[in-house]
Design a protein around this motif. Structure first.
Motif, PDB file in Angstrom:
ATOM      1  N   TYR A 124       7.075  -9.245   2.729  1.00  0.00           N
ATOM      2  CA  TYR A 124       6.033  -8.220   2.768  1.00  0.00           C
ATOM      3  C   TYR A 124       6.245  -7.272   3.929  1.00  0.00           C
ATOM      4  CZ  TYR A 124       3.717 -11.770  -0.105  1.00  0.00           C
ATOM      5  OH  TYR A 124       3.415 -12.691  -1.078  1.00  0.00           O
ATOM      6  N   LEU A 125       5.719  -6.075   3.764  1.00  0.00           N
ATOM      7  CA  LEU A 125       5.670  -5.127   4.875  1.00  0.00           C
ATOM      8  C   LEU A 125       4.264  -4.539   4.910  1.00  0.00           C
ATOM      9  CD1 LEU A 125       7.353  -3.788   7.139  1.00  0.00           C
ATOM     10  CD2 LEU A 125       7.666  -1.846   5.582  1.00  0.00           C
ATOM     11  N   GLN A 126       3.484  -4.995   5.857  1.00  0.00           N
ATOM     12  CA  GLN A 126       2.146  -4.458   6.053  1.00  0.00           C
ATOM     13  C   GLN A 126       2.246  -3.231   6.938  1.00  0.00           C
ATOM     14  OE1 GLN A 126      -0.942  -5.486   4.797  1.00  0.00           O
ATOM     15  NE2 GLN A 126      -1.653  -3.576   5.729  1.00  0.00           N
ATOM     16  N   MET A 127       1.784  -2.102   6.428  1.00  0.00           N
ATOM     17  CA  MET A 127       1.907  -0.833   7.135  1.00  0.00           C
ATOM     18  C   MET A 127       0.516  -0.306   7.457  1.00  0.00           C
ATOM     19  SD  MET A 127       5.015   0.911   4.970  1.00  0.00           S
ATOM     20  CE  MET A 127       4.024   1.145   3.510  1.00  0.00           C
ATOM     21  N   ASN A 128       0.203  -0.219   8.727  1.00  0.00           N
ATOM     22  CA  ASN A 128      -1.085   0.286   9.187  1.00  0.00           C
ATOM     23  C   ASN A 128      -0.901   1.577   9.973  1.00  0.00           C
ATOM     24  OD1 ASN A 128      -2.310  -2.060   8.121  1.00  0.00           O
ATOM     25  ND2 ASN A 128      -2.053  -3.158  10.067  1.00  0.00           N
ATOM     26  N   SER A 129      -1.988   2.295  10.141  1.00  0.00           N
ATOM     27  CA  SER A 129      -1.966   3.553  10.919  1.00  0.00           C
ATOM     28  C   SER A 129      -0.835   4.459  10.456  1.00  0.00           C
ATOM     29  CB  SER A 129      -1.826   3.239  12.423  1.00  0.00           C
ATOM     30  OG  SER A 129      -2.860   2.407  12.871  1.00  0.00           O
ATOM     31  N   LEU A 130      -0.756   4.631   9.164  1.00  0.00           N
ATOM     32  CA  LEU A 130       0.352   5.393   8.592  1.00  0.00           C
ATOM     33  C   LEU A 130       0.288   6.862   9.013  1.00  0.00           C
ATOM     34  CD1 LEU A 130       0.465   3.679   5.120  1.00  0.00           C
ATOM     35  CD2 LEU A 130       2.420   3.948   6.658  1.00  0.00           C
ATOM     36  N   LYS A 131       1.467   7.434   9.173  1.00  0.00           N
ATOM     37  CA  LYS A 131       1.619   8.831   9.586  1.00  0.00           C
ATOM     38  C   LYS A 131       2.404   9.586   8.512  1.00  0.00           C
ATOM     39  CE  LYS A 131       2.118   7.275  14.397  1.00  0.00           C
ATOM     40  NZ  LYS A 131       3.007   7.294  15.597  1.00  0.00           N
TER      41      LYS A 131
END
Length: 121
Positions: free
Chosen positions: A77-84
């Protein structure tokens, strides 16, 4: 075979979780990585996780993204937060049996087809 899912369109500041399902019985023996490629750019390293569970991140995503693996489900998995907006790219999952520098794309022997992530401003 590696199959990514979970990409999509999200606003800046939002989150997405990418999944990569692997076929085969030896998933736990492979180091796994995530790379991305934006239009007109080279493929770049994002994150990787060793068989031991040790992780590595590029400077651009460190502190925002988290890579994890579930060997029972043959999935990374790749949890991606605060995406830009600059995170916009096609994201690829990759697997390798070789030890060493996990940031080297050419050392990965197996690749998924990619999933599009688009972050709007």
């Amino acid at each position: 075979q590696l199959v990514e899912s979970g990409g999509g369109l999200v606003q800046a500041g939002g989150s997405l979780r990418l999944s990569c399902a692997a076929s085969g019985r030896t998933f736990s023996s492979y180091a796994m990585g995530w790379f991305r490629q934006a239009p007109g750019a080279e493929r770049e390293f994002v994150a990787a996780i060793r068989v031991s569970g040790i992780t590595d991140y590029s400077d651009s995503v460190n502190g925002r993204f988290t890579i994890s693996r579930d060997n029972a489900k043959n999935t990374v998995y790749l949890q991606m937060n605060s995406l830009k907006p600059e995170d916009t790219a096609v994201y690829y999952c990759a697997a390798r049996i070789l030890v060493g520098n996990l940031r080297r794309a050419y050392e990965y022997g197996y690749w998924g087809q990619g999933t599009q992530v688009t972050v709007s401003s």
